[in-house]
Design a protein around this motif. Structure first.
Motif: not given
Length: 134
Positions: A6-7, A9-15, A26-34, A36-42
């Motif tokens: 996470l730390q 990925a937060e420094q990339t365009d994944r944030r 952290l996990l997106l469509k192009n990872d081909n898992m069906g 996506s998984f995110h850590i979101t701050t509200i």
């Protein structure tokens, strides 16, 4: 095997940062898992009107406090650490943060990476992919 921190990925365009929230995908469509998984701050005080018309979502609260209300029935559910809510019917809902909330989110179908909410509070199906796929 895919391994990401996470730390890092937060420094990339994944944030992705938007009004009232930010999300590290952290996990997106192009990872081909069906999914996506995110850590979101509200952010504290956020009041988000959302309607994921194109996606189903599960949200698990890691920290913070708030509430979620499905507009279909008007029932307000308190959110505290350990609470999960599942938007299994593309539920139109209002998410409010009493304090900053950290959420683990799963989307199906998976997001591409750059999505932000449109005027109706939804993510579009076709969005720009992230450039940094590490």
């Amino acid at each position: 095997m895919i391994v990401r921190k996470l730390q890092e990925a937060e420094q990339t365009d994944r944030r992705v940062v938007s009004e009232g929230w930010e999300s590290t995908r952290l996990l997106l469509k192009n990872d081909n898992m069906g999914f996506s998984f995110h850590i979101t701050t509200i952010y504290e005080g956020a009041n988000l009107n959302l309607h994921y018309q194109n996606h189903l979502e599960s949200v698990y609260c890691i920290s913070g406090e708030g509430s979620v209300m499905a507009e279909a029935d008007g029932v307000v559910h308190e959110i505290t650490p350990g609470t999960i809510y599942i938007l299994d019917k593309n539920d139109k809902h209002v998410l409010k943060a009493k304090s900053e909330m950290k959420m683990a989110c799963v989307f199906n179908p998976p997001l591409n990476g750059k999505e932000v909410h449109n005027a109706e509070g939804a993510y579009e199906l076709q969005a720009e992919e992230v450039m940094d796929v590490k």
